[in-house]
Design a protein around this motif. Sequence first.
Motif, mmCIF file in Angstrom:
data_model
loop_
_atom_site.group_PDB
_atom_site.id
_atom_site.type_symbol
_atom_site.label_atom_id
_atom_site.label_comp_id
_atom_site.label_asym_id
_atom_site.label_seq_id
_atom_site.Cartn_x
_atom_site.Cartn_y
_atom_site.Cartn_z
ATOM 1 N N LYS A 1 -59.575 -11.189 -31.324
ATOM 2 C CA LYS A 1 -59.861 -10.198 -30.533
ATOM 3 C C LYS A 1 -59.750 -10.654 -28.881
ATOM 4 O O LYS A 1 -59.757 -11.793 -28.753
ATOM 5 N N ASN A 2 -59.575 -9.476 -28.151
ATOM 6 C CA ASN A 2 -59.499 -9.837 -26.672
ATOM 7 C C ASN A 2 -60.999 -10.451 -26.226
ATOM 8 O O ASN A 2 -61.781 -10.125 -26.845
ATOM 9 N N GLN B 1 -60.386 -9.970 -20.742
ATOM 10 C CA GLN B 1 -59.052 -9.269 -21.069
ATOM 11 C C GLN B 1 -59.512 -7.799 -21.173
ATOM 12 O O GLN B 1 -58.908 -6.951 -20.878
ATOM 13 N N ASP B 2 -60.631 -7.500 -21.917
ATOM 14 C CA ASP B 2 -60.990 -6.107 -22.006
ATOM 15 C C ASP B 2 -61.189 -5.498 -20.639
ATOM 16 O O ASP B 2 -60.986 -4.310 -20.419
ATOM 17 N N LYS B 3 -61.737 -6.139 -19.826
ATOM 18 C CA LYS B 3 -62.057 -5.635 -18.281
ATOM 19 C C LYS B 3 -60.781 -5.567 -17.848
ATOM 20 O O LYS B 3 -60.664 -4.352 -17.061
ATOM 21 N N ASN C 1 -57.816 -4.829 -19.279
ATOM 22 C CA ASN C 1 -57.324 -3.475 -19.632
ATOM 23 C C ASN C 1 -58.161 -2.195 -19.215
ATOM 24 O O ASN C 1 -57.241 -1.190 -19.047
ATOM 25 N N ALA C 2 -59.300 -2.380 -19.150
ATOM 26 C CA ALA C 2 -60.088 -1.202 -18.704
ATOM 27 C C ALA C 2 -59.523 -0.630 -17.150
ATOM 28 O O ALA C 2 -59.469 0.407 -17.140
ATOM 29 N N TYR D 1 -50.812 -6.367 -20.075
ATOM 30 C CA TYR D 1 -52.055 -5.402 -21.102
ATOM 31 C C TYR D 1 -52.134 -6.707 -22.143
ATOM 32 O O TYR D 1 -51.207 -7.406 -22.595
ATOM 33 N N THR E 1 -53.492 -7.380 -26.072
ATOM 34 C CA THR E 1 -53.782 -7.079 -27.490
ATOM 35 C C THR E 1 -53.887 -8.175 -28.224
ATOM 36 O O THR E 1 -53.021 -9.151 -28.426
ATOM 37 N N THR F 1 -51.301 0.911 -25.062
ATOM 38 C CA THR F 1 -51.937 0.555 -26.302
ATOM 39 C C THR F 1 -50.832 1.017 -27.103
ATOM 40 O O THR F 1 -50.322 0.257 -28.136
#
Length: 329
Positions: free
Chosen positions: A27-28, A32-34, A36-37, A132, A134, A283
């Motif tokens: 998982k990110n 990393q998720d922040k 991407n957002a 990005y 993933t 994505t």
Amino acid sequence: MKKVSMLLMSILMVLVFASSAMATPVKNTPAQDKHNAAIDAKKEKIRAKFEELGEYRANKLLQAAKNGTDVDPQQLDSTEVQLESDLQALGVNAITPAQAQAIANGGSDVSIQVTVPPSNSNVKWYDIRYTYYTGGTTYAVQELYAQGLAGGTNLAAGQNGVTLYTNKQILVKNVTYIAQMYAQKAIGTIPIVQWLPYEMLFSDNSQVTNNSHVITHRSLSTVCFSYVKLDGQSDNYQSLSYVSNMVSVASSHTLAGYNNGSPYSKTTDKSNTDYATNYASPTSAVNAYKDPYAPRQSFISFYRFYNNDQTASLTQYIINPSFPAQITQ
């Protein structure tokens, strides 16, 4: 024998734990998720700016068609300059056709598909780079955008004075929508807009009978070619993994009939934009880069005008290119 059994049990447990670890997807991280957002939020602003620019340019073509004049694709007015400046502030740069060719030539699977466009191009090219995440892996994405400027490209489409229907008596007070526009996407043919009678005629429609609808329309497509590579690799490793489009339509509708027994005719101009499912999606681009079986494109293939009850229609097909070279300049 007991030692052998214990050894086998230990090996089995190691294999079970190893198999479990392999089955658990990486998982990110929250950071990393922040990231991407933030990219997703910026991409939404970019899409909105391209929508503004596409509708504005489609309207220029429509008004030129109505006036019997031409649009010079090389002359950008103050509104276009400002919108391109807004895009640049978001990281999207206007580039030359030669620079667009260089980007496409950097892709390992498209280098032979690109030729240098002529200098009097009817297409404007743009690009943006970003990273990005993933599955915890960093991917570098470069998007190459092509937007039509004038009628000399297959990114532009339209027709003049086409009759949607005539001699069809419609009592306007009895209908919900006087006209409708639909687009064909991967998820089916769906409505873009459904116009109420007062949007196309005038507020008091109680004594109006409409019996003719003539349309002049112009559309400009904005195609996004998404190139992906592992972050840190040279551009020679990037691959064109995903292609998608949006379309801006400017249409002029002339409706004629009778208002309280007297003949009438009214012309109304409308602008609308719609985009393909997962348009310019990071994505989708990364997934297509990783998985050869993932979708590699998403398009609007046509838009269609309907009358009030969909018994009459006018269809315009849209270019769905797989490579930049398929766009005529």
